[in-house]
Design a protein around this motif. Structure first.
Motif, short mmCIF file in Angstrom:
data_model
loop_
_atom_site.label_atom_id
_atom_site.label_comp_id
_atom_site.label_asym_id
_atom_site.label_seq_id
_atom_site.Cartn_x
_atom_site.Cartn_y
_atom_site.Cartn_z
N UNK A 54 35.67 24.56 -50.45
CA UNK A 54 36.21 24.99 -51.82
C UNK A 54 35.35 24.80 -52.88
N UNK A 55 34.33 23.76 -52.98
CA UNK A 55 33.59 23.58 -53.96
C UNK A 55 32.07 23.68 -54.02
N UNK A 56 31.80 23.80 -52.63
CA UNK A 56 30.36 23.93 -52.23
C UNK A 56 29.95 25.35 -51.81
N UNK A 57 28.70 25.63 -52.14
CA UNK A 57 28.44 26.96 -51.73
C UNK A 57 27.48 27.07 -50.60
N UNK A 58 26.73 28.40 -50.27
CA UNK A 58 25.90 28.37 -49.07
C UNK A 58 24.38 27.98 -49.24
N UNK A 59 24.33 26.90 -50.52
CA UNK A 59 23.05 26.58 -50.59
C UNK A 59 22.18 26.03 -49.61
N UNK A 60 22.90 25.47 -48.47
CA UNK A 60 21.84 24.85 -47.50
C UNK A 60 21.08 26.13 -46.98
N UNK A 61 21.88 26.98 -46.31
CA UNK A 61 21.36 28.38 -45.85
C UNK A 61 20.05 28.95 -46.83
N UNK A 62 20.97 29.20 -48.08
CA UNK A 62 20.01 29.86 -49.09
C UNK A 62 18.68 29.18 -49.62
N UNK A 63 18.62 27.81 -49.70
CA UNK A 63 17.60 27.24 -49.98
C UNK A 63 16.69 26.39 -48.97
N UNK A 64 17.40 26.69 -47.65
CA UNK A 64 16.71 26.15 -46.39
C UNK A 64 16.91 24.64 -46.65
N UNK A 65 17.78 23.84 -46.87
CA UNK A 65 17.90 22.49 -47.16
C UNK A 65 18.92 21.93 -46.14
#
Length: 449
Positions: A54-65
């Motif tokens: 609910x509070x985290x985004x798709x940043x791992x995929x988007x920023x390749x983290x």
């Protein structure tokens, strides 16, 4: 088989069945705890990820983290950065929102989740700034209802000019002040660019609040940015420091402090010097992001000091800088700035005359009268008010009340080596008084207007 034999056989069967059941149960417990750890770990992670989804985004995929580490966010909104107050640990202070990772959680999601848990703000990581710090933007407010154990932390939105006066928490997230300065710098350069029409009225309002103790430095130095700031005040190759007794790291500091609304940084520095020391000063150069070189215009101008009263002050030379206890966490590398502004002093000979100034202090030994302690002290300058008081107590009727250099302290005069004469707003330094005496006393150096 007789009845007795049948009963014994039935008992053995029941006992065997019980043992088999127990073994099966133990086997199931064993499988649950040790036989399928990978599956159970995945289930726990799935539950955790569902909680955090609910509070985290798709940043791992988007920023390749893909890395997993404790991490934090620099949250920027309208050129302000979000900080939280951490009251615990060995070095409490303001910090970036962030914290410990969960198993299997990418670093950027850790940062996003921790911001929400500590502040209630849902954020989205948009850039990796360092190994464990991300730049984040606000998505929504009031999202996390279950804060960290101690509750949502106190938070504050800070501008670039606030950074120099903050007490930062120690030992976390690397050079967080540098990261904050980098992220806030672009907006600060244009802080006044969108308000040209309001400049004139703003300057008038600032002048009224500053009670006439600030100069035209904003126009003269083209300094319209607003931030907390300080002065290095120089006089006869000495710098003015004030003793700040409060806070977690008390010590000697540059005179300076918090800005007023719409007040240019150089005017903040000038006003704060007057409020803390009584000296009216004029900013003449910008030395660093929030420190200015200033010169004394007049003494005893500000009659209304800061809340705690005028601070204890001291004029220091370059050889004294290494031995000072400096206040921590303010104005950057103060000592280096002071060193760069103070030329090397020529050491005084070890044997000096025991000549006394008007207050009985050994001027050639660098002594001056300390108002705070009530006696002569090394590295102190006898101020004109004290010189006047001493002269009134010890001068015979009809005798001129002048000091060693022929200046009239009761008229606010002291010797100025820069001007080469007695001047209003100057205090006769012990070295000046000694040199006057060595050069033949008052008749040689008197240069009155």
């Amino acid at each position: 088989m007789g009845a007795r034999s049948r009963l014994l056989a039935l008992g053995a069967f029941l006992v065997g069945a019980q043992d088999v059941g127990a073994a099966g149960a133990n086997s199931r417990v064993c499988q649950a705890l040790g036989g399928r750890p990978a599956r159970d770990s995945m289930l726990l992670q799935t539950r955790q990820r569902r909680r955090d989804a609910r509070v985290t985004s798709d940043c791992a995929k988007r920023l390749d983290i893909r890395e997993q580490s404790n991490s934090a966010c620099v949250v920027v909104k309208e050129n302000r950065a979000l900080l939280v107050w951490l009251p615990y640990g060995g070095s409490p202070g303001w910090d970036l929102p962030g914290g410990w990772r969960h198993d299997g959680e990418p670093a950027c999601e850790t940062a996003e989740r921790e911001v929400c848990e500590e502040t209630g703000l849902q954020v989205r990581a948009v850039e990796q700034l360092s190994y464990n710090v991300f730049k984040c933007e606000v998505v929504a407010e009031g999202v996390c209802r279950n804060p960290v154990d101690e509750g949502h932390l106190d938070k504050r939105w800070v501008a670039s000019w606030d950074l120099g006066s903050l007490q930062f928490r120690g030992g976390t997230w690397g050079n967080k002040r540098g990261l904050l300065e980098d992220q806030l710098a672009s907006g600060d350069a244009f802080a006044w660019a969108d308000r040209p029409v309001a400049l004139a009225s703003t300057k008038l309002a600032v002048r009224a609040r500053a009670r006439g103790v600030t100069s035209d430095c904003a126009n003269r130095l083209n300094m319209w940015s607003q931030r907390d700031s300080a002065c290095i005040v120089l006089k006869e190759n000495r710098a003015l420091l004030v003793w700040v007794p409060y806070g977690s790291e008390p010590g000697w500091d540059l005179p300076g402090g918090y800005r007023l609304d719409n007040e240019p940084a150089c005017e903040t520095a000038e006003r704060e010097v007057c409020e803390e020391t009584g000296f009216q000063v004029r900013a003449i150069a910008q030395l660093s992001y929030n420190v200015f070189q200033c010169e004394v215009v007049a003494a005893n101008v500000c009659k209304n000091p800061v809340d705690e009263g005028f601070l204890d002050r001291r004029w220091v030379s370059r050889p004294e800088l290494d031995a000072l206890q400096y206040r921590g966490g303010t104005w950057g590398d103060k000592q280096s700035l002071l060193i760069s502004q103070l030329a090397n002093d020529v050491s005084q000979p070890s044997e000096q005359p025991a000549w006394l100034d008007v207050c009985g202090c050994k001027m050639c030994h660098g002594e001056g009268y300390s108002t705070g302690s009530g006696h002569c002290m090394e590295s102190k300058t006898t101020e004109v008010t004290e010189s006047c008081k001493c002269l009134r107590e010890h001068t015979s009727p009809g005798q001129d009340m002048i000091d060693e250099c022929g200046c009239r302290p009761c008229d606010g005069e002291g010797w100025s080596s820069t001007a080469g004469r007695c001047a209003q707003g100057s205090d006769t330094d012990p070295r000046e008084a000694c040199q006057c005496q060595k050069s033949g006393g008052r008749p040689v150096l008197v240069q009155l207007d």
